[in-house]
Design a protein around this motif. Structure first.
Motif, PDB file in Angstrom:
ATOM      1  N   ALA A   1       1.102 -54.991 -59.337  1.00 30.22           N
ATOM      2  CA  ALA A   1       1.412 -56.225 -58.603  1.00 30.22           C
ATOM      3  C   ALA A   1       2.288 -55.926 -57.393  1.00 30.22           C
ATOM      4  O   ALA A   1       2.069 -56.452 -56.290  1.00 30.22           O
ATOM      5  CB  ALA A   1       2.121 -57.214 -59.535  1.00 30.22           C
ATOM      6  N   ILE A   2       3.275 -55.050 -57.591  1.00 27.73           N
ATOM      7  CA  ILE A   2       4.145 -54.684 -56.460  1.00 27.73           C
ATOM      8  C   ILE A   2       3.311 -54.021 -55.372  1.00 27.73           C
ATOM      9  O   ILE A   2       3.459 -54.308 -54.179  1.00 27.73           O
ATOM     10  CB  ILE A   2       5.269 -53.752 -56.936  1.00 27.73           C
ATOM     11  CG1 ILE A   2       6.215 -54.496 -57.883  1.00 27.73           C
ATOM     12  CG2 ILE A   2       6.050 -53.207 -55.739  1.00 27.73           C
ATOM     13  CD1 ILE A   2       7.287 -53.630 -58.501  1.00 27.73           C
ATOM     14  N   GLY A   3       2.405 -53.128 -55.786  1.00 30.36           N
ATOM     15  CA  GLY A   3       1.554 -52.453 -54.808  1.00 30.36           C
ATOM     16  C   GLY A   3       0.730 -53.444 -54.008  1.00 30.36           C
ATOM     17  O   GLY A   3       0.634 -53.344 -52.771  1.00 30.36           O
ATOM     18  N   ALA A   4       0.157 -54.410 -54.699  1.00 35.31           N
ATOM     19  CA  ALA A   4      -0.664 -55.413 -54.006  1.00 35.31           C
ATOM     20  C   ALA A   4       0.184 -56.200 -53.007  1.00 35.31           C
ATOM     21  O   ALA A   4      -0.219 -56.430 -51.860  1.00 35.31           O
ATOM     22  CB  ALA A   4      -1.286 -56.354 -55.036  1.00 35.31           C
ATOM     23  N   SER A   5       1.384 -56.573 -53.428  1.00 30.56           N
ATOM     24  CA  SER A   5       2.270 -57.322 -52.525  1.00 30.56           C
ATOM     25  C   SER A   5       2.630 -56.494 -51.298  1.00 30.56           C
ATOM     26  O   SER A   5       2.780 -57.016 -50.194  1.00 30.56           O
ATOM     27  CB  SER A   5       3.551 -57.720 -53.263  1.00 30.56           C
ATOM     28  OG  SER A   5       3.235 -58.457 -54.422  1.00 30.56           O
ATOM     29  N   MET A   6       2.779 -55.195 -51.514  1.00 28.16           N
ATOM     30  CA  MET A   6       3.105 -54.314 -50.393  1.00 28.16           C
ATOM     31  C   MET A   6       1.996 -54.324 -49.351  1.00 28.16           C
ATOM     32  O   MET A   6       2.246 -54.439 -48.157  1.00 28.16           O
ATOM     33  CB  MET A   6       3.331 -52.886 -50.899  1.00 28.16           C
ATOM     34  CG  MET A   6       4.711 -52.669 -51.504  1.00 28.16           C
ATOM     35  SD  MET A   6       4.942 -50.943 -51.990  1.00 28.16           S
ATOM     36  CE  MET A   6       6.693 -50.738 -51.634  1.00 28.16           C
ATOM     37  N   HIS A   7       0.793 -54.165 -49.845  1.00 26.44           N
ATOM     38  CA  HIS A   7      -0.345 -54.198 -48.917  1.00 26.44           C
ATOM     39  C   HIS A   7      -0.359 -55.512 -48.147  1.00 26.44           C
ATOM     40  O   HIS A   7      -0.569 -55.540 -46.928  1.00 26.44           O
ATOM     41  CB  HIS A   7      -1.661 -54.031 -49.695  1.00 26.44           C
ATOM     42  CG  HIS A   7      -1.924 -52.618 -50.097  1.00 26.44           C
ATOM     43  ND1 HIS A   7      -2.322 -51.652 -49.212  1.00 26.44           N
ATOM     44  CD2 HIS A   7      -1.836 -51.995 -51.302  1.00 26.44           C
ATOM     45  CE1 HIS A   7      -2.483 -50.495 -49.845  1.00 26.44           C
ATOM     46  NE2 HIS A   7      -2.182 -50.671 -51.121  1.00 26.44           N
TER      47      HIS A   7
END
Lengths: 208, 208
Positions: free
Chosen positions: A105-111
């Motif tokens: 989820a954090i990765g997706a938010s980063m993108h």
DNA sequence: GTCGCCTATATTGTTGACGATATTGTCGTA
DNA sequence: TACGACAATATCGTCAACAATATAGGCGAC
């Protein structure tokens, strides 16, 4: 030492927030007024901050904010590189499915943040990712050391986040870390984390 | 803070020499007599030692020698593993011919000490090897951290040196580190150092 | 005009006494 | 005998005043 805690926390927060300039003198009497505390409490706080490497004290002269130059910042980051590498490896070995979902989820938010050009949000996510990985790793000693080193670096960290185009580069490195941890691949996680921080070091050197 | 220095050094040396038992209480008044210092100086020293992780303080109760159990000793060693790995890599990148000769000499002495069964001399050479490598690496931050971590481990370090047959195993690991540094092979030096400390960790776990 | 010395001031270092807090031991009761 | 409350003690926490030290500015001599 009971009342000290507040003083120490406040003063530390102020330093970390960059409210004092590097090499600025910290006169005990002035701090007494600013934080409405006794000189005794201030002294205890200064001594603690000296041990943390945030403040520098010269006998009979006084305390001042430590000025951490690029060279030292690089050294700090080099240590961070290997210690965060250890943490990443540990995280890969211990991550649960629920934690893996958090990381994704954090990765997706980063993108998303990069796509939106929101550097503020990206910076926030950056520290959240690292702290989540630390939590997963559950390595007290390593986490302590990272926290201490991080405190000494805040000034340069801030400068780094201002470098244009950095987030679009680092987002892929972050994703590689996340992927390796989710894949439970310790070697890959350590390698990804190290190469990420290694690139941070290069960027740091470039800010001279 | 001027007179403190002596008190702090003495007290720290006493703790490192194992003159106080783990969890032993350190009553300020008693320390005042023992080190013929004011309570003020003692307090400052205790605070500094707390920051170094050698002493534990509970508000309104007092200070005591921190008891570092096997679990924490392992964590400390794990951090040491990666930081000493960094140091070894650095040393390999910067070693001069003269320094290389020093390392070889230490290696030779180690073999001799093992052959003679002189564990005391071997222990001495062990710390000399590590400190020489640190010197060659010239990495202040890493050296500081190692020094601090080492201080917390002295008790277990001592127990380790008593394990029979350890020196004959570790002498080869030490030689591998020396060889890699002399060969200017950073990757190999880091790997050798890490595998060495990794084996120390295993031995540490076995002492339970 | 510049250098070195000396005094004045600002700042930290230190002390001893007092107050707050936790721990320990004792006493009474169930 | 076991338990809880209370008092006594030990120990740490805090303070305000005093001493020691370094720094900065002014003064005089060259």
């Amino acid at each position: 030492m009971a009342a000290d805690t507040r003083v120490l926390d406040d003063l530390k927060a102020a330093i970390l927030a960059g409210r004092y300039a590097p090499r600025q003198r910290l006169v005990e009497a002035e701090l007494c007024e600013d934080y409405s505390a006794s000189r005794f409490a201030i002294r205890a706080a200064l001594q603690a901050l000296e041990a943390e490497g945030l403040v520098e004290r010269i006998p009979n002269v006084g305390a001042r904010i430590r000025d951490i130059g690029i060279d030292e910042a690089v050294e700090i980051s080099e240590v961070r590189e290997v210690v965060e590498g250890l943490i990443a490896r540990r995280a890969a070995e211990r991550v649960t499915d629920a934690e893996a979902a958090d990381l994704e989820a954090i990765g997706a938010s980063m993108h998303a943040a990069v796509a939106a050009g929101d550097t503020g949000a990206y910076g926030e996510l950056n520290s959240r990712l690292h702290s989540t990985v630390r939590e997963i790793a559950g390595h007290h000693k390593a986490s302590d050391i990272i926290a201490r080193l991080h405190g000494q670096m805040v000034r340069h960290q801030y400068a780094l986040s201002r470098v244009p185009g950095r987030s679009s580069v680092s987002v892929h490195q972050h994703q590689a870390i996340i992927d390796a941890i989710i894949a439970r691949d310790g070697d890959a996680a350590e390698a990804a984390m190290r190469s990420h921080i290694s690139s941070v070091i290069e960027a740091l050197r470039a800010t001279v």
